[in-house]
Design an enzyme around this catalytic site. Structure first.
Site, PDB file in Angstrom:
ATOM      1  CG  ASP A   1       0.143  -4.029   2.906  1.00  0.00           C
ATOM      2  OD1 ASP A   1       0.064  -3.429   3.999  1.00  0.00           O
ATOM      3  OD2 ASP A   1       0.346  -3.437   1.817  1.00  0.00           O
TER       4      ASP A   1
ATOM      5  CG  HIS B   1      -0.518   0.314   2.503  1.00  0.00           C
ATOM      6  ND1 HIS B   1      -0.237  -0.637   3.437  1.00  0.00           N
ATOM      7  CD2 HIS B   1      -0.258   1.504   3.105  1.00  0.00           C
ATOM      8  CE1 HIS B   1       0.175  -0.070   4.547  1.00  0.00           C
ATOM      9  NE2 HIS B   1       0.164   1.239   4.380  1.00  0.00           N
TER      10      HIS B   1
ATOM     11  CB  SER C   1       2.976   1.973   6.023  1.00  0.00           C
ATOM     12  OG  SER C   1       1.833   2.025   6.809  1.00  0.00           O
TER      13      SER C   1
END
Lengths: 944, 357
Positions: free
Chosen positions: A124, A93, A206
């Site tokens: 992911d 992402h 992230s």
């Protein structure tokens, strides 16, 4: 000599004194050093050493961390470099809004260009490659199976885009839980078997690394649990385990868009508590291997399966197409098989999902809440921290930034691929290595025919002839032939799988010959798949897929010696392939050839061919156990005393509350007979309170009683010999005491999964002044305020342990500190809990008002004293004196208009209302001691 | 011979004895030792940490409704000067009470505010038998990411210091104005010190944000593992100026960048805000910034940091390259203009380099 020794005493004495002084210096040098640096404060060098070590480890890790931006500089996520030529890991992402190109900032202060290599949207994960160096600082990958709850870890990255100087932000904490599961957003971004940490993970972290205390990567951070505070860390972050990523790494290098595995069967607990198959697809490989409805699953992919969640967790770490061991039991008999895993999505499905541009919110713009925020934000998050799919933010298309040449040179677009260029480079590598190993040259001047003399299993002589058009085996009086041109014709039925029962031995041999003599370019469609185990091996092989006509094959190349170890022929969908194993290579008649060829079909060995002498043994041992060592069963790094505490914390589920209040919380076993202490909440307003113990047992609980004064409730489950906290043996803590909070916050743990552990210190011992909205909790008693983020749904009723595992308190509810409207992390001390529990058990409910204070029956009044305050028009009108009556008691002591009454006795009064409330405790006739503010000075007055 | 051997043995024993069983290692484990050290460090600074109580003032400002509760301040010398976070004084209270560590209360005056560093300076009357212990400060250049960082406040009933423990997350944040920690930082300790394991003040905890300049910017990050402290060096410099009673504002230069990411952008003038010191001084589009105050500038972030460091009213030395010629400038910085000045038809027409969002 002896004469010399006796005489010069002064030399020996001097030596002695000198040695003594030197020794003292050595002993106290560290102290002196401390003193010089720290201005007479002493810190144990033991601590300083540990601190220095931590600083050094973080310094070692920092250069490997990447700040990832979109090509025009917008956005922001993190990543970590894992090879010296610049391959780096991050989240899918994070790269999704970047396209094929990204800009990466590193701690050396430089910005590097990077290209997308491969993506795993379901899991992911993404692989990218930075350019500009061949000696990038890289982070080692740990074995994440060795990670335990309680391990110290640190996250590094670029939360909130704070790294404007390109130095990563570091946050430090522990592993709160292992093998956690976070539901996907749709079917993407599923976090299975992940780590949970209380190291702060915020938007922007992230894709960044989670390191152990040796600066090795144990995971990639990517999700958090959020709730009432919007998108800021509340101490619950999730990281994809690095071992899962290692499973996918070969696939990611292949430049493909990779998919996760599915078994073709689902499992559930049966009545007896065993994990059994409750649904299975008949065309799945598991079915073909014999798995049936009702079979009990024992082991899968080398790991024990003790719950359906465990199965889900294991499956979530595996790529589509892998073949892994499965052990199951039916009627007391154990079966060990190897199953091929198919994909979660169809290829087209996966591509659709990616195209649907589930726009992940840009990390630079959080929407967190401020204490006392005027506007009421309705937090529509699913509470599980999945990045919310948003509408595309802009109406007009962004002018794309120019793609740097180096990226363009390393990118090739192709349907189904993230970056076909890397598929080509890996394909080239594998075949170049194979050609060098086997002495192959493509194309051969004239595609040579192979004539292989061999002995079968039954010692019969066999001749295998392979050429560019056909394949044939003659063994004894039997001959089998297979003609490529007829069999590979596009019309008509599919190719014959000769000999019968072999699954296609001849076409398989044909393909082997074709690949070896004509090379990948002339073969047909050939692409690099990635890395996968072979026949249950522990090591991974390079896998290449080839398609010619209707025949698809998979070739497995040994990564150490580059031999072609196996070829699988997939002729029909939904049926077993023919597996050809090629072993014990040596030079035979001028060619590098296996001396043993084994053909498997289904669960049987179809035939073996031994070439040359001596007779080689078949050592294709299908390792159905996964070959994995049973890793130590110890789940946690804590001392024994802390470790046993986990079994005393329970998970409680009750009524669904209103206004979005969660219906789950935690509880403490406080007697061997099953008394459970928890927070009094609306979740308990039901007849059906369920408690799940640490071992997974689900029990029904009844409410024994509640103490509304302490906000505590007592439940009971049936049974005996439960592990429990002895409230008489609790401990008392001071500010600075290290604590561990055990609770089921966010309901992360289900079934027999252990509750979460968070680490912190006692912030202060104080009285509770807290509430929510207009409500104020009636408990104003002794409270521990903590610096750990325990103010989260599900944490109430959890355990507060001291460093030695003793119970210090019970975690409180989601309340705000009334004094500054921030969410408060607090726990009620054991001593108070004991009083409450005893009261409830003896049938009394105590409601404590302000201890020791009673309202006066005839209280003093301002009127009597001659004091008039300003009109009380505001909610919190400061108590200014408006006027003082002539000749009154107040006038006599010099109280004046415009004085601001600040203290009554030693209690601060910040409003007229508070002042009047204070006065109600003071009886008429006593002296009223006031402190007033007059022209920036405090004046103390006693009014009689 | 025997005496010689005996003396030698004695000497060896004396030399070896300090190495065996250091008396400070009588603590069983590192955890226990660190726990004690946290407390000792806090005890060292606690006498300098004061509790501030305010009476009256606004109910709300900048969209935030204020609680009633106490906040924290730090005594910095024995003259009665106390520094705190500007956040605590946004509400413009009628009166400020300082409660010292010994429990005694004093009235305080607000002297001045540093809007750039989010600080306020208060003064109480010193003298008499009032004990005003100043803390020991730690220099920023010795601070390392990964070292212990403990936040201290004094906001809970009972007047005991409240502490939160974490590490230094980064040493150069918010354009150089802050050090960052993952210790819990919130209104519970805004205005209080961030100390190291020796109890020395590394900085003063304040809410800060990379976006937005208001005194409450960054409040939403409380207890998120992202907290900021104004480094001691900057703190003490600011205080010296605030003592004179004048408010301080961050210096505004007016060089405009259109780049979305200043870490990736070159330090090249892409425009000057109208009426700004940069424009008035004659900086032109295309000028490449070479150095500011003698410090080499490589990227746009370097420029922004160099300006962020300075206050309005100060002169900044800039060297630019224009048409291959080096040109020096000395420009006086002004306070940041109100945002309205940059709005045109409701949309920001330009982004100031000091106003990166």
């Amino acid at each position: 000599m002896s004469r010399n020794m006796c005489r010069p005493h002064w030399i020996t004495i001097g030596l002695l004194i000198w040695t003594f002084l030197a020794a003292c210096l050595i002993a106290f040098l560290p102290a002196i050093a401390d003193t010089v640096i720290a201005d007479t404060i002493e810190v144990d060098p033991f601590i300083l050493q540990a601190e220095s070590q931590r600083i050094a480890v973080m310094q070692k890790a920092a250069p490997t961390v990447v700040a990832i931006f979109e090509p025009d500089g917008k956005g922001g996520g993190s990543g970590v470099v894992i090879s010296p030529d610049g391959f780096a890991l991050t989240n899918y992402h994070v790269v999704q809004p970047c396209g094929k190109s990204m800009k990466c900032g590193m701690a050396d202060g430089r910005i590097y260009d990077a290209v997308l290599v491969g993506i795993d949207p379901t899991g992911d994960v993404a692989l990218i490659k930075l350019f500009g160096r061949d000696d990038f600082p890289l982070a080692k990958l740990a074995d994440s199976d060795l990670v335990r709850v309680g391990d110290a870890v640190f996250a590094m990255g670029n939360p909130f885009l704070l790294s404007t100087d390109l130095q990563p932000t570091i946050s430090w904490g522990i592993i709160s839980g292992t093998h956690r599961y976070q539901f996907p957003a749709g079917t993407l971004l599923e976090y299975a078997d992940c780590f949970q940490t209380d190291a702060a993970v915020n938007p922007g972290n992230s894709g960044g690394p989670l390191f152990n205390d040796r600066a090795e990567v144990i995971g990639i951070n990517g999700r958090c649990s959020f709730e009432k505070r919007g998108r800021v860390s509340v101490g619950v972050g999730y990281a994809i385990s690095i071992n899962q990523i290692k499973n996918f790494l070969g696939y990611l290098h292949s430049g493909r868009i990779v998919d996760h595995a599915t078994l073709g069967a689902t499992v559930a607990f049966d009545a007896g508590g065993w994990v059994t198959v409750d649904d299975i697809l008949e065309d799945s490989d598991a079915y073909r291997r014999g798995l049936r409805y009702g079979d009990e699953i024992v082991r899968f992919a080398g790991r024990t399966v003790d719950s359906p969640n465990a199965m889900k967790n294991i499956l979530g770490t595996l790529p589509k197409g892998w073949r892994v061991p499965l052990s199951f039991r039916r009627e007391g008999k154990r079966h060990d098989v190897l199953v091929r895993l198919s994909g979660v999505h169809r290829q087209s499905e996966l591509l659709e999902k990616i195209k649907a541009k589930q726009g992940m919110p840009s990390p630079g713009r959080p929407m967190p809440k401020r204490p006392g925020d005027d506007k009421k934000h309705d937090e529509k998050d699913d509470g599980k921290g999945a990045p919310r799919p948003e509408k595309p933010p802009e109406n007009k298309p962004r002018v794309p930034a120019e793609i740097p040449k180096i990226v363009q040179d390393n990118f090739q677009k192709k349907h189904g691929y993230a970056n076909y260029y890397f598929n080509l480079t890996n394909r080239k590598r594998v075949f170049a290595d194979w050609a060098a190993r086997a002495g192959l040259k493509w194309p051969e001047a004239a595609a040579k025919a192979w004539k292989i003399e061999a002995r079968t299993r039954s010692e019969k002589q066999a001749t295998i002839t392979l050429d560019s058009k056909s394949a044939a085996i003659r063994a004894g009086d039997k001959t089998f032939e297979w003609n490529a041109s007829t069999e590979l014709a596009t019309e008509g039925p599919g190719p014959a799988l000769t000999p019968p029962g072999s699954g296609g031995l001849l076409p398989a041999l044909y393909l082997w010959h074709r690949l070896a003599t004509q090379g990948p370019d002339a073969f047909g469609e050939v692409y690099y798949v990635g890395t996968a185990p072979l026949a249950g091996s522990r090591e991974l092989f390079d896998v290449v897929a080839g398609l010619t006509g209707d025949l698809e094959c998979r070739c497995y190349f040994d990564r150490k010696n580059h031999d072609l170890a196996a070829l699988e022929l997939f002729a029909e969908e939904g049926s077993d392939p023919c597996e050809l194993y090629l072993q014990n290579y040596r030079k035979t008649a001028g060619r590098w050839m296996p001396s043993l060829i084994t053909a498997h079909y289904g669960d049987e060995v179809f035939e073996t061919f031994s070439i040359g002498s001596p007779q080689a043994k078949n050592n294709v041992v299908k390792d159905n156990n996964g070959g994995r060592l049973n890793v130590s069963q110890s789940r946690r790094r804590f001392s024994g005393a802390v470790d046993v505490a986990f079994a005393k914390v329970v998970k409680i589920r009750g009524a669904g509350g209103f206004r979005g209040m969660e219906d789950y919380q935690s509880g403490l076993l406080i007697s061997p007979d099953g008394h459970v202490l928890t927070a009094l909440s609306s979740a308990l307003d039901t007849d059906e309170i369920n408690i799940t113990l640490d071992d997974g047992r689900l029990m029904s609980a009844t409410l024994v009683g509640a103490d509304p004064g302490l906000d505590v409730a007592l439940l009971k489950i049936e049974g005996k010999d439960f592990p429990f906290f002895d409230l008489t043996k609790g401990s008392k803590l001071e500010p600075g005491s290290r604590v561990l909070a055990l609770s089921n916050l966010f309901g992360v743990a289900v079934g027999n999964e252990p509750v979460s552990a968070q680490r912190g210190v006692v912030s202060v011992n104080t009285r509770l002044v807290a509430g929510r909205g207009v409500f104020e909790t009636p408990y104003h008693g002794p409270t521990y305020v903590l610096d750990a983020s325990t103010n989260n749904p599900g944490a109430a009723g959890g355990a507060l342990l001291d460093r030695e595992g003793r119970l210090a308190g019970m975690l409180g509810k989601e309340l705000q500190n009334k004094l500054n409207r921030t969410w408060l992390n607090y726990a009620i001390p054991t001593a108070e809990l004991k009083k409450s529990a005893d009261s409830i058990l003896s049938g009394r409910f105590t409601v404590e008002s302000r201890p020791g204070r009673k309202k006066a029956s005839k209280p003093i009044t301002l009127e009597q004293l001659g004091i008039a305050l300003v009109p009380n028009v505001l909610y919190r009108t400061p108590p200014y004196v408006d006027s003082v009556r002539n000749g009154s008691a107040a006038a006599k002591v010099g109280l004046r208009a415009d004085d601001l009454i600040v203290l009554v006795g030693d209690r601060l009064v910040q409003s007229c209302r508070e002042l009047e409330d204070e006065l109600s405790y003071i009886p008429v006739g006593s002296v009223l001691y006031l402190t007033v503010m007059r022209e920036h000075e405090l004046v103390e007055i006693g009014v009689e | 011979m025997r005496l010689e051997v005996l003396l030698f043995l004695v000497a060896v024993c004396v030399a070896a004895s300090p190495c065996a069983g250091d008396v400070r290692k009588d603590i069983a484990s590192l955890d226990a030792a660190e726990e004690k050290a946290f407390r000792a460090a806090v005890a060292r600074v606690a006498p300098s940490v004061v509790r501030l109580e305010t009476v009256g003032g606004l109910e709300r400002a900048e969209g935030v409704v204020f609680g009633n509760g106490p906040t924290t301040g730090l005594i910095i010398d024995d003259q009665g000067y106390i520094v705190s976070s500007g956040f605590n004084f946004l509400r413009k209270p009628d009166s400020i009470l300082v409660q010292l560590a010994d429990g005694s209360r004093k009235a305080a005056r607000l002297l001045a505010t540093d809007h750039s560093r989010k600080l306020v300076l208060l003064k109480i009357e010193s003298g008499g038998n009032t004990v005003l212990p100043a803390p020991v400060f730690a220099e920023r250049k010795n601070i390392r990411p990964g070292q212990w960082a403990i936040g201290v406040g004094r906001t809970f009933p009972g007047n005991h210091p409240n502490i939160s423990v974490g590490i230094v997350s980064a040493v150069n944040r918010i354009w150089g104005k802050a050090i960052q920690t993952d210790a819990a930082v919130s209104p519970n300790n805004y205005g209080g010190p961030l100390i190291d394991i020796y109890g020395r003040v590394m900085g003063l905890l304040v809410p800060m944000s990379p976006e937005g300049e208001g005194q409450t910017a960054g409040l939403e990050l409380y207890d998120s593992g992202i907290g900021f402290a104004v480094p001691s060096d900057d703190l003490l410099r600011s205080i010296e100026r605030l003592k004179k009673g004048d408010d301080l504002f961050g210096g505004f230069l007016g060089i405009v960048s259109k780049q979305p990411n200043l870490s990736m952008a070159e330090a090249v003038v892409e425009g000057c805000a109208p009426g700004s010191p940069a424009q008035k001084a004659g900086l032109k589009t295309g000028d490449r910034i070479l150095s500011v105050d003698g410090r080499k500038i490589d990227r746009a972030t370097d420029l922004r940091e160099a300006v962020a460091r300075r206050y309005a009213g100060e002169k900044i030395k800039i060297e630019v390259l224009r048409n291959d010629q080096k040109m020096p400038f000395e420009i006086e910085l002004v306070p940041p203009p109100a945002p309205a000045k940059l709005l045109k038809k409701g949309r920001l027409i330009q982004k100031r380099i000091e106003d990166q969002e």
